[in-house]
Design a protein around this motif. Structure first.
Motif, PDB file in Angstrom:
ATOM      1  N   VAL A 462       0.640  -1.399   0.161  1.00 12.60           N
ATOM      2  CA  VAL A 462      -0.054   0.081  -0.172  1.00 12.60           C
ATOM      3  C   VAL A 462       0.928   1.348   0.132  1.00 12.60           C
ATOM      4  O   VAL A 462       0.580   2.345  -0.601  1.00 12.60           O
ATOM      5  N   THR A 463       2.143   1.368   0.749  1.00  5.07           N
ATOM      6  CA  THR A 463       3.007   2.244   0.768  1.00  5.07           C
ATOM      7  C   THR A 463       3.386   2.444  -0.525  1.00  5.07           C
ATOM      8  O   THR A 463       3.588   3.746  -1.268  1.00  5.07           O
ATOM      9  N   GLU A 464       3.845   1.328  -1.464  1.00  4.46           N
ATOM     10  CA  GLU A 464       4.246   1.366  -2.753  1.00  4.46           C
ATOM     11  C   GLU A 464       3.161   2.033  -3.550  1.00  4.46           C
ATOM     12  O   GLU A 464       3.656   2.974  -4.634  1.00  4.46           O
ATOM     13  N   LEU A 465       2.034   1.787  -3.511  1.00  9.30           N
ATOM     14  CA  LEU A 465       0.764   2.323  -4.442  1.00  9.30           C
ATOM     15  C   LEU A 465       0.722   3.795  -4.196  1.00  9.30           C
ATOM     16  O   LEU A 465       0.448   4.516  -5.081  1.00  9.30           O
ATOM     17  N   ALA A 466       0.984   4.486  -2.978  1.00  9.59           N
ATOM     18  CA  ALA A 466       1.014   5.762  -2.586  1.00  9.59           C
ATOM     19  C   ALA A 466       2.164   6.528  -3.464  1.00  9.59           C
ATOM     20  O   ALA A 466       1.792   7.317  -4.092  1.00  9.59           O
ATOM     21  N   GLY A 467       3.256   5.622  -3.508  1.00  7.49           N
ATOM     22  CA  GLY A 467       4.345   6.127  -4.114  1.00  7.49           C
ATOM     23  C   GLY A 467       4.109   6.066  -5.747  1.00  7.49           C
ATOM     24  O   GLY A 467       4.451   7.257  -6.673  1.00  7.49           O
ATOM     25  N   LEU A 468       3.446   5.164  -6.203  1.00  7.46           N
ATOM     26  CA  LEU A 468       3.045   5.009  -7.772  1.00  7.46           C
ATOM     27  C   LEU A 468       1.958   6.140  -8.155  1.00  7.46           C
ATOM     28  O   LEU A 468       2.338   6.776  -9.333  1.00  7.46           O
ATOM     29  N   ILE A 469       1.210   6.623  -7.330  1.00  7.91           N
ATOM     30  CA  ILE A 469       0.370   7.484  -7.646  1.00  7.91           C
ATOM     31  C   ILE A 469       0.971   8.875  -7.525  1.00  7.91           C
ATOM     32  O   ILE A 469       0.531   9.518  -8.567  1.00  7.91           O
ATOM     33  N   GLY A 470       1.800   8.989  -6.956  1.00 10.15           N
ATOM     34  CA  GLY A 470       2.742  10.209  -6.771  1.00 10.15           C
ATOM     35  C   GLY A 470       3.438  10.300  -8.146  1.00 10.15           C
ATOM     36  O   GLY A 470       3.671  11.441  -8.750  1.00 10.15           O
ATOM     37  N   LYS A 471       4.041   9.297  -8.686  1.00  7.74           N
ATOM     38  CA  LYS A 471       4.837   9.255  -9.836  1.00  7.74           C
ATOM     39  C   LYS A 471       4.022   9.493 -11.049  1.00  7.74           C
ATOM     40  O   LYS A 471       4.350  10.279 -12.083  1.00  7.74           O
ATOM     41  N   ALA A 472       2.547   8.909 -10.951  1.00  7.74           N
ATOM     42  CA  ALA A 472       1.903   9.234 -12.006  1.00  7.74           C
ATOM     43  C   ALA A 472       1.440  10.520 -12.109  1.00  7.74           C
ATOM     44  O   ALA A 472       1.421  11.176 -13.290  1.00  7.74           O
ATOM     45  N   ARG A 473       1.215  11.280 -11.089  1.00 10.13           N
ATOM     46  CA  ARG A 473       0.918  12.816 -11.272  1.00 10.13           C
ATOM     47  C   ARG A 473       2.252  13.397 -11.912  1.00 10.13           C
ATOM     48  O   ARG A 473       2.044  14.482 -12.584  1.00 10.13           O
ATOM     49  N   GLU A 474       3.303  13.039 -11.217  1.00  6.83           N
ATOM     50  CA  GLU A 474       4.581  13.758 -12.087  1.00  6.83           C
ATOM     51  C   GLU A 474       4.616  13.419 -13.454  1.00  6.83           C
ATOM     52  O   GLU A 474       5.017  14.221 -14.414  1.00  6.83           O
ATOM     53  N   ALA A 475       4.251  12.003 -13.989  1.00  6.46           N
ATOM     54  CA  ALA A 475       4.480  11.662 -15.404  1.00  6.46           C
ATOM     55  C   ALA A 475       3.464  12.201 -16.215  1.00  6.46           C
ATOM     56  O   ALA A 475       3.639  12.508 -17.430  1.00  6.46           O
ATOM     57  N   ARG A 476       2.238  12.581 -15.504  1.00 16.14           N
ATOM     58  CA  ARG A 476       1.176  13.062 -16.090  1.00 16.14           C
ATOM     59  C   ARG A 476       1.473  14.498 -16.930  1.00 16.14           C
ATOM     60  O   ARG A 476       1.249  15.198 -17.879  1.00 16.14           O
TER      61      ARG A 476
END
Length: 476
Positions: A462-476
């Protein structure tokens, strides 16, 4: 408009919410029972009351999306399968006492009178490596030029060496390599000759093109020649899935795999590489009565081949299917999130010639439904039934669970079980990346929810999922 878009739009309307809260609890209304036969709605109705799909334990879509996001890239929408995002996360469903399934049903209401989320969870009993039956594993390994990239063949070889150390004396292994052509590096060999198998792994070197067809044909020939009725017989394809020689039209390869699956030789596809033929590897697994996973690190490979070895190589159920019957007096509309390429007709549920999914020990399968309830809805909401065949005898068995409207948590983000909230976030994240729909939960809102859930769950995933959502915001 596609069914994917319709489902996303419907779920968007239902999940237009902003409240944040902590996890709570909701009762489990599942009870094993033998349900009465269910019939499809009469033609002409605007929404059927029965949803039927083959079970799927694949997780490759989530694992590959994780890699692309960590590299700062936005995943290809066609490689996003929401059910594989959800099924990548721990669920904590109760296990059955036997070799069948437990059926867990719960859900939560959404703001307003009509919206709700229903979760159907199916769980098999776990197994230790010591308790599992012997295995015949035929490894079909891509050694084409594209596998020379770091994180491909080197990772495959490391994974195989690790796996050989975990197997037991009753197990047997064969090794096939393919590039322009296929070569049998080690015929089916007992683990007593482990050094010979390690030597075969050491001889794997990259060269030439990718004739996946040749590798699969030779691999299944060896698996068929050495088939052991008392063992689990599985072909394991390790590749980046970028076939460019032989039959590259897929259907010929898929037909060959399906023929062998009927002989009780199942398939596991293990994907590697920055560029990855996701669709082909997923279709191979579906047609080969198996599963598709993706690994990009030694840690992920160890989890797949060591920590989850029994679930990776053994089977609890063949041709497993789920059917959910909604009470038309209560449910005005429903949409299943994901499983588009696993959908079945209602009459195929009890047609044992219709292909289902294969499930190993300790696996959980989760399906999320977005519901629109009728005004004043109360009483029985839905019955979920799972049907599967014994891996050896093919004898069909069913289990079922029901849920009432009153069992739904009052509000998703404040009262629902933590794992249900995580499932909704994972599904919403997948649909955001796949369909680009507003979905009612934008990336910042998803980030807020998953941050709270990560702190409460104390779960690295779940911690990793939080990081991936953050990465997605950056990649967007």
């Amino acid at each position: 408009m596609t069914s994917r878009s319709l489902a996303a739009i419907a779920l968007a309307a239902l999940l237009a919410l902003t409240a944040c809260g902590g996890p709570g609890g909701a009762p489990d209304a599942a009870q094993d029972q033998q349900p009465a036969p269910m019939q499809p709605e009469e033609s002409g109705t605007t929404s059927a009351r029965i949803s039927t799909f083959a079970l799927d334990v694949d997780t490759a879509s989530y694992s590959y999306a994780r890699r692309t996001l960590q590299e700062g890239r936005w995943p290809e929408p066609g490689q996003i399968r929401p059910e594989e995002f959800v099924n990548s996360f721990r669920q904590d469903y109760a296990e059955p006492r036997d070799n069948g399934f437990t059926v867990h049903t719960d859900g939560a209401r959404l703001p307003g009178e009509a919206g709700a989320v229903l979760r159907v969870g199916l769980q098999t009993r776990g197994s230790s490596a010591e308790a599992r039956r012997p295995v015949n594993l035929t490894f079909v390994i891509d050694v084409s030029g594209s596998m020379a990239e770091p994180g491909r063949l080197d990772l495959v070889k490391q994974s195989l060496r690790t796996l050989l150390d975990q197997l037991t004396p009753g197990d047997q292994v064969a090794v096939v390599a393919f590039s322009d052509e296929a070569e049998l590096l080690a015929a089916m060999t007992p683990l007593a000759a482990r050094d010979d198998l390690r030597a075969a792994v050491d001889r794997l070197v990259t060269k030439g093109g990718t004739n996946l067809e040749a590798g699969i044909v030779l691999g299944y020939e060896e698996a068929s020649r050495t088939f052991r009725p008392a063992a689990t017989n599985r072909v394991v394809v390790l590749s980046d899935g970028l076939a460019n020689q032989g039959d590259t039209a897929w259907q010929g390869i898929l037909d060959r795999v399906k023929e062998r699956a009927a002989e009780q030789i199942t398939l596991l596809t293990v994907g590697v590489g920055r560029e990855y033929g996701d669709e082909l590897m997923e279709q191979l697994a579906d047609n080969g009565d198996g599963a598709a996973i993706y690994v990009s690190s030694a840690e992920e490979a160890e989890k797949a081949f060591v920590t989850r070895l029994p679930a990776t190589v053994e089977l609890r159920a063949r041709d497993a299917k789920a059917q959910v019957e909604f009470n038309p007096a209560v449910v005005e509309e429903y949409h299943l999130v994901g499983y588009e390429n696993r959908a079945l007709e209602a009459e195929e549920f009890r047609d044992d010639s219709a292909d289902g999914g294969e499930v190993g020990p300790g696996h959980s399968v989760t399906a999320l439904y977005a519901l629109k309830l009728k005004p004043g809805a109360k009483g029985h909401l839905a019955t979920a039934t799972v049907r599967w065949q014994d891996p050896d005898t093919r004898r069909p068995t069913e289990a079922a669970g029901s849920v009432d409207v009153g069992a739904l948590a009052r509000e998703l983000w404040s009262d629902a079980p933590l794992r249900l909230q995580v499932d909704v976030v994972a599904a919403a994240f997948a649909l955001q990346m796949r369909d680009g729909e507003p979905f009612g939960l934008d990336l910042p809102t998803l980030g807020e929810h998953v941050g709270r859930l990560a702190a409460a769950a104390e779960d690295p995933m779940v911690t990793e999922l939080a990081g991936l959502i953050g990465k997605a915001r950056e990649a967007r």
